[in-house]
Design a protein around this motif. Structure first.
Motif, PDB file in Angstrom:
ATOM      1  N   LEU A  39       0.839  -1.192   0.000  1.00  0.00           N
ATOM      2  CA  LEU A  39       0.000   0.000   0.000  1.00  0.00           C
ATOM      3  C   LEU A  39       0.872   1.240   0.000  1.00  0.00           C
ATOM      4  CD1 LEU A  39      -2.350  -1.084   2.936  1.00  0.00           C
ATOM      5  CD2 LEU A  39      -2.582  -1.630   0.500  1.00  0.00           C
ATOM      6  N   GLU A  40       0.428   2.253  -0.711  1.00  0.00           N
ATOM      7  CA  GLU A  40       1.103   3.547  -0.705  1.00  0.00           C
ATOM      8  C   GLU A  40       0.228   4.516   0.070  1.00  0.00           C
ATOM      9  OE1 GLU A  40       1.910   6.573  -4.205  1.00  0.00           O
ATOM     10  OE2 GLU A  40       3.092   4.737  -4.379  1.00  0.00           O
ATOM     11  N   ILE A  41       0.836   5.224   0.998  1.00  0.00           N
ATOM     12  CA  ILE A  41       0.100   6.187   1.812  1.00  0.00           C
ATOM     13  C   ILE A  41       0.715   7.566   1.593  1.00  0.00           C
ATOM     14  CG2 ILE A  41      -0.735   4.590   3.563  1.00  0.00           C
ATOM     15  CD1 ILE A  41       1.669   5.388   5.278  1.00  0.00           C
ATOM     16  N   ASN A  42      -0.122   8.581   1.556  1.00  0.00           N
ATOM     17  CA  ASN A  42       0.366   9.946   1.330  1.00  0.00           C
ATOM     18  C   ASN A  42       0.482  10.740   2.610  1.00  0.00           C
ATOM     19  OD1 ASN A  42       0.651   9.719  -1.448  1.00  0.00           O
ATOM     20  ND2 ASN A  42      -1.509  10.121  -1.778  1.00  0.00           N
ATOM     21  N   SER A  43       0.075  10.153   3.695  1.00  0.00           N
ATOM     22  CA  SER A  43       0.090  10.856   4.967  1.00  0.00           C
ATOM     23  C   SER A  43       1.141  10.250   5.885  1.00  0.00           C
ATOM     24  CB  SER A  43      -1.291  10.752   5.621  1.00  0.00           C
ATOM     25  OG  SER A  43      -1.247  11.260   6.919  1.00  0.00           O
ATOM     26  N   PRO A  44       1.902  11.067   6.570  1.00  0.00           N
ATOM     27  CA  PRO A  44       2.888  10.536   7.504  1.00  0.00           C
ATOM     28  C   PRO A  44       2.277  10.134   8.842  1.00  0.00           C
ATOM     29  CG  PRO A  44       2.999  12.911   7.494  1.00  0.00           C
ATOM     30  CD  PRO A  44       1.977  12.515   6.452  1.00  0.00           C
ATOM     31  N   LEU A  45       0.956  10.148   8.917  1.00  0.00           N
ATOM     32  CA  LEU A  45       0.298   9.813  10.177  1.00  0.00           C
ATOM     33  C   LEU A  45       0.615   8.394  10.616  1.00  0.00           C
ATOM     34  CD1 LEU A  45      -3.271  11.266   9.534  1.00  0.00           C
ATOM     35  CD2 LEU A  45      -1.455  12.251  10.934  1.00  0.00           C
ATOM     36  N   TRP A  46       0.650   8.212  11.898  1.00  0.00           N
ATOM     37  CA  TRP A  46       0.820   6.887  12.464  1.00  0.00           C
ATOM     38  C   TRP A  46      -0.478   6.110  12.311  1.00  0.00           C
ATOM     39  CZ3 TRP A  46      -2.019   4.408  16.141  1.00  0.00           C
ATOM     40  CH2 TRP A  46      -1.487   3.216  16.625  1.00  0.00           C
ATOM     41  N   PHE A  47      -0.380   4.820  12.128  1.00  0.00           N
ATOM     42  CA  PHE A  47      -1.540   3.945  12.221  1.00  0.00           C
ATOM     43  C   PHE A  47      -1.061   2.621  12.802  1.00  0.00           C
ATOM     44  CE2 PHE A  47      -0.029   3.784   7.878  1.00  0.00           C
ATOM     45  CZ  PHE A  47       0.078   2.433   7.609  1.00  0.00           C
ATOM     46  N   PRO A  48      -1.974   1.830  13.348  1.00  0.00           N
ATOM     47  CA  PRO A  48      -1.578   0.638  14.101  1.00  0.00           C
ATOM     48  C   PRO A  48      -1.046  -0.481  13.208  1.00  0.00           C
ATOM     49  CG  PRO A  48      -3.951   0.738  13.917  1.00  0.00           C
ATOM     50  CD  PRO A  48      -3.425   2.027  13.345  1.00  0.00           C
ATOM     51  N   ASP A  49      -0.434  -1.476  13.847  1.00  0.00           N
ATOM     52  CA  ASP A  49       0.095  -2.643  13.141  1.00  0.00           C
ATOM     53  C   ASP A  49      -1.006  -3.568  12.625  1.00  0.00           C
ATOM     54  OD1 ASP A  49       2.656  -1.766  13.554  1.00  0.00           O
ATOM     55  OD2 ASP A  49       3.023  -3.076  15.266  1.00  0.00           O
ATOM     56  N   ARG A  50      -2.209  -3.445  13.174  1.00  0.00           N
ATOM     57  CA  ARG A  50      -3.356  -4.237  12.712  1.00  0.00           C
ATOM     58  C   ARG A  50      -4.489  -3.288  12.357  1.00  0.00           C
ATOM     59  NH1 ARG A  50      -3.020  -9.904  14.149  1.00  0.00           N
ATOM     60  NH2 ARG A  50      -1.098 -10.203  15.305  1.00  0.00           N
ATOM     61  N   PHE A  51      -5.061  -3.493  11.178  1.00  0.00           N
ATOM     62  CA  PHE A  51      -6.137  -2.627  10.704  1.00  0.00           C
ATOM     63  C   PHE A  51      -6.923  -3.376   9.640  1.00  0.00           C
ATOM     64  CE2 PHE A  51      -2.222  -1.668   8.415  1.00  0.00           C
ATOM     65  CZ  PHE A  51      -2.608  -1.825   7.089  1.00  0.00           C
ATOM     66  N   THR A  52      -7.948  -2.737   9.105  1.00  0.00           N
ATOM     67  CA  THR A  52      -8.752  -3.319   8.037  1.00  0.00           C
ATOM     68  C   THR A  52      -8.481  -2.558   6.745  1.00  0.00           C
ATOM     69  OG1 THR A  52     -10.482  -3.957   9.598  1.00  0.00           O
ATOM     70  CG2 THR A  52     -11.100  -3.856   7.271  1.00  0.00           C
ATOM     71  N   LEU A  53      -8.167  -3.300   5.693  1.00  0.00           N
ATOM     72  CA  LEU A  53      -7.989  -2.719   4.368  1.00  0.00           C
ATOM     73  C   LEU A  53      -9.293  -2.910   3.606  1.00  0.00           C
ATOM     74  CD1 LEU A  53      -6.314  -1.558   1.995  1.00  0.00           C
ATOM     75  CD2 LEU A  53      -5.663  -3.918   1.459  1.00  0.00           C
ATOM     76  N   VAL A  54      -9.797  -1.827   3.020  1.00  0.00           N
ATOM     77  CA  VAL A  54     -11.020  -1.887   2.226  1.00  0.00           C
ATOM     78  C   VAL A  54     -10.697  -1.409   0.817  1.00  0.00           C
ATOM     79  CG1 VAL A  54     -13.380  -1.048   1.965  1.00  0.00           C
ATOM     80  CG2 VAL A  54     -12.454  -1.472   4.251  1.00  0.00           C
ATOM     81  N   ILE A  55     -11.029  -2.248  -0.180  1.00  0.00           N
ATOM     82  CA  ILE A  55     -10.917  -1.884  -1.589  1.00  0.00           C
ATOM     83  C   ILE A  55     -12.318  -2.039  -2.162  1.00  0.00           C
ATOM     84  CG2 ILE A  55      -9.766  -2.277  -3.788  1.00  0.00           C
ATOM     85  CD1 ILE A  55      -7.597  -3.823  -2.216  1.00  0.00           C
ATOM     86  N   ALA A  56     -13.035  -0.925  -2.258  1.00  0.00           N
ATOM     87  CA  ALA A  56     -14.442  -0.954  -2.656  1.00  0.00           C
ATOM     88  C   ALA A  56     -14.628  -1.524  -4.056  1.00  0.00           C
ATOM     89  CB  ALA A  56     -15.049   0.439  -2.559  1.00  0.00           C
ATOM     90  N   SER A  57     -13.743  -1.196  -4.990  1.00  0.00           N
ATOM     91  CA  SER A  57     -13.901  -1.658  -6.373  1.00  0.00           C
ATOM     92  C   SER A  57     -13.784  -3.178  -6.499  1.00  0.00           C
ATOM     93  CB  SER A  57     -12.875  -0.987  -7.285  1.00  0.00           C
ATOM     94  OG  SER A  57     -11.566  -1.382  -6.933  1.00  0.00           O
ATOM     95  N   GLU A  58     -13.125  -3.814  -5.543  1.00  0.00           N
ATOM     96  CA  GLU A  58     -12.965  -5.275  -5.540  1.00  0.00           C
ATOM     97  C   GLU A  58     -13.923  -5.932  -4.547  1.00  0.00           C
ATOM     98  OE1 GLU A  58      -9.851  -7.321  -6.588  1.00  0.00           O
ATOM     99  OE2 GLU A  58      -9.522  -5.768  -8.078  1.00  0.00           O
ATOM    100  N   GLN A  59     -14.718  -5.126  -3.868  1.00  0.00           N
ATOM    101  CA  GLN A  59     -15.589  -5.603  -2.787  1.00  0.00           C
ATOM    102  C   GLN A  59     -14.776  -6.432  -1.793  1.00  0.00           C
ATOM    103  OE1 GLN A  59     -18.835  -7.560  -4.830  1.00  0.00           O
ATOM    104  NE2 GLN A  59     -19.862  -5.618  -5.131  1.00  0.00           N
ATOM    105  N   LEU A  60     -13.612  -5.879  -1.426  1.00  0.00           N
ATOM    106  CA  LEU A  60     -12.671  -6.560  -0.554  1.00  0.00           C
ATOM    107  C   LEU A  60     -12.590  -5.831   0.779  1.00  0.00           C
ATOM    108  CD1 LEU A  60     -10.122  -8.729  -0.852  1.00  0.00           C
ATOM    109  CD2 LEU A  60      -8.865  -6.597  -0.689  1.00  0.00           C
ATOM    110  N   ARG A  61     -12.647  -6.584   1.848  1.00  0.00           N
ATOM    111  CA  ARG A  61     -12.487  -6.064   3.201  1.00  0.00           C
ATOM    112  C   ARG A  61     -11.686  -7.106   3.959  1.00  0.00           C
ATOM    113  NH1 ARG A  61     -15.004  -2.135   5.770  1.00  0.00           N
ATOM    114  NH2 ARG A  61     -14.936  -2.129   8.021  1.00  0.00           N
TER     115      ARG A  61
END
Length: 81
Positions: A39-61
């Motif tokens: 994944l490419e992120i444009n924000s330097p914000l911190w986020f946790p080591d575990r999260f949910t990835l959502v790709i709406a066009s693939e109906q993927l969660r």
């Protein structure tokens, strides 16, 4: 260089979101397989080591675990395989 991934990844260019604790962070999915993604992120914000990835066009969660991180890219492994 040898390949260490469990499944080969295909190059993609899809918009996605990283969701955690009520927060949503936009990302671009650069490659994808049945077991993970880059994944490419444009924000330097911190986020946790575990999260949910959502790709709406693939109906993927997918629930994800962070495997590696660089300045603007992260590699994740899907937890619910």
């Amino acid at each position: 260089m040898s390949e260490h991934r469990a499944a080969s990844r295909r190059r993609v260019l899809k918009t996605g979101t990283i969701e955690f604790g009520g927060s949503i962070l936009p990302c671009v999915v650069r490659n994808l397989s049945s077991s993970g993604a880059a994944l490419e992120i444009n924000s330097p914000l911190w986020f946790p080591d575990r999260f949910t990835l959502v790709i709406a066009s693939e109906q993927l969660r997918k629930a994800c675990h962070l495997v590696w991180r660089s300045e603007r890219r992260v590699g994740v492994h899907f937890l619910d395989n």
